[in-house]
Write an enzyme that holds these catalytic residues in place. Structure first.
Site, PDB file in Angstrom:
ATOM      1  N   ASP A   1       0.847  -1.189   0.000  1.00  0.00           N
ATOM      2  CA  ASP A   1       0.000   0.000   0.000  1.00  0.00           C
ATOM      3  C   ASP A   1       0.885   1.243   0.000  1.00  0.00           C
ATOM      4  O   ASP A   1       1.809   1.350   0.802  1.00  0.00           O
ATOM      5  CB  ASP A   1      -0.917   0.025   1.222  1.00  0.00           C
ATOM      6  CG  ASP A   1      -1.985   1.085   1.039  1.00  0.00           C
ATOM      7  OD1 ASP A   1      -2.917   0.855   0.256  1.00  0.00           O
ATOM      8  OD2 ASP A   1      -1.859   2.175   1.643  1.00  0.00           O
TER       9      ASP A   1
HETATM   10  C1  LIG Z   1       3.089   8.510  -5.702  1.00  0.00           C
HETATM   11  C2  LIG Z   1       2.801   7.511  -6.786  1.00  0.00           C
HETATM   12  C3  LIG Z   1       1.841   6.521  -6.636  1.00  0.00           C
HETATM   13  N1  LIG Z   1       1.596   5.620  -7.619  1.00  0.00           N
HETATM   14  C4  LIG Z   1       0.557   4.555  -7.454  1.00  0.00           C
HETATM   15  C5  LIG Z   1       1.072   3.284  -6.800  1.00  0.00           C
HETATM   16  C6  LIG Z   1      -0.208   2.593  -6.386  1.00  0.00           C
HETATM   17  O1  LIG Z   1      -0.697   1.820  -7.462  1.00  0.00           O
HETATM   18  C7  LIG Z   1      -1.177   3.749  -6.139  1.00  0.00           C
HETATM   19  C8  LIG Z   1      -1.505   3.821  -4.679  1.00  0.00           C
HETATM   20  O2  LIG Z   1      -2.600   3.029  -4.388  1.00  0.00           O
HETATM   21  P1  LIG Z   1      -2.570   1.700  -3.500  1.00  0.00           P
HETATM   22  O3  LIG Z   1      -3.825   1.703  -2.676  1.00  0.00           O
HETATM   23  O4  LIG Z   1      -1.256   1.550  -2.810  1.00  0.00           O
HETATM   24  O5  LIG Z   1      -2.641   0.513  -4.575  1.00  0.00           O
HETATM   25  P2  LIG Z   1      -3.721   0.180  -5.683  1.00  0.00           P
HETATM   26  O6  LIG Z   1      -5.110   0.436  -5.176  1.00  0.00           O
HETATM   27  O7  LIG Z   1      -3.319   0.854  -6.972  1.00  0.00           O
HETATM   28  O8  LIG Z   1      -3.498  -1.368  -5.887  1.00  0.00           O
HETATM   29  P3  LIG Z   1      -3.757  -2.558  -4.860  1.00  0.00           P
HETATM   30  O9  LIG Z   1      -4.412  -2.028  -3.600  1.00  0.00           O
HETATM   31  O10 LIG Z   1      -4.629  -3.531  -5.592  1.00  0.00           O
HETATM   32  O11 LIG Z   1      -2.370  -3.121  -4.593  1.00  0.00           O
HETATM   33  O12 LIG Z   1      -0.511   4.924  -6.582  1.00  0.00           O
HETATM   34  C9  LIG Z   1       2.300   5.676  -8.838  1.00  0.00           C
HETATM   35  O13 LIG Z   1       2.059   4.869  -9.755  1.00  0.00           O
HETATM   36  N2  LIG Z   1       3.261   6.637  -8.999  1.00  0.00           N
HETATM   37  C10 LIG Z   1       3.548   7.568  -8.038  1.00  0.00           C
HETATM   38  O14 LIG Z   1       4.441   8.416  -8.246  1.00  0.00           O
END
Ligand SMILES: Cc1cn([C@H]2C[C@H](O)[C@@H](COP(=O)(O)OP(=O)(O)OP(=O)(O)O)O2)c(=O)[nH]c1=O
EC number: 3.6.1.9
Length: 194
Positions: free
Chosen positions: A74
């Protein structure tokens, strides 16, 4: 170093996490479970990321084969004690980008492994230096990249990562969603332990 892993389940719908695990040379399948991502208000930002990653892993305990390992993660963005998750809509994305603009923030990814009925959880933190963005820049980004699935309303791997991020301290992949070096290290630990 252990390079052969037990069957891995990645419990993540994030295409970035799937791609990173693939790049690590780990074979896996994706299995998704619905998890309530709420958390107690008294937790510190790093504790929140670990708490939610743990919850995502705990959802698997009964359904796992003996030698399978589940990986969950997360990612949250935190600034001035505030936790910034995914934006609700365009206005919310604008509000979040305004909070980050011209300041330094932390991106924390909590990771959990479930292996042989035990949870092993940890986090990694990366400092991100964001330059000032004009309102026009923010709307340009929001309208073109629709960052609604991204914590902190931005993706470092997109236009904004080049245009607004001056430097980072720590793992780049941690910002994208999975601290690959730490994941590799911690996996070695739990597999050597068995
Ligand atoms: C800060 C940042 C976040 N992110 C993304 C990573 C995560 O996918 C998302 C944060 O949400 P999360 O809740 O961590 O993950 P998710 O809902 O996408 O997937 P799952 O719960 O099924 O594992 O933001 C980027 O792709 N690039 C960035 O620079």
């Amino acid at each position: 170093m252990i390079t052969t892993f037990p069957p891995v389940i990645l419990a993540s719908k994030s295409p970035r996490r799937q791609e990173l695990l693939q790049q690590m040379g780990i074979d896996f399948r994706v299995v998704l479970k619905d998890v309530d991502e709420s958390f107690p208000a008294f937790l510190q930002p790093a504790e929140v990321a670990v708490y939610i990653a743990r919850k995502k892993a705990e959802a698997f305990d009964d359904s796992l084969q003996e030698n399978e390992i589940v990986i969950t993660a997360d990612t949250i963005v935190t600034i001035d004690g505030l936790i910034l998750g995914k934006p609700e809509d365009e206005q919310d994305a604008f509000r979040i980008l305004s909070l980050l603009s011209g300041k330094t923030h932390e991106v924390i990814t909590g990771v959990a492994f479930l292996y042989k009925h035990k949870i092993h959880a940890f986090y990694d933190s990366t400092t991100v230096y964001f330059r000032g963005l004009s309102d026009e820049d923010k709307w340009f980004y929001i309208r073109n990249f629709k960052p609604f699935d991204k914590a902190g309303a931005y993706g470092i791997q997109e236009w904004i990562g080049h245009a607004a991020i001056e430097k980072i301290e720590g793992s780049y992949n941690n910002v994208v969603g999975l601290p690959t070096f730490r994941v590799y290290q911690e996996l070695q630990k739990i597999l050597a332990d068995k």
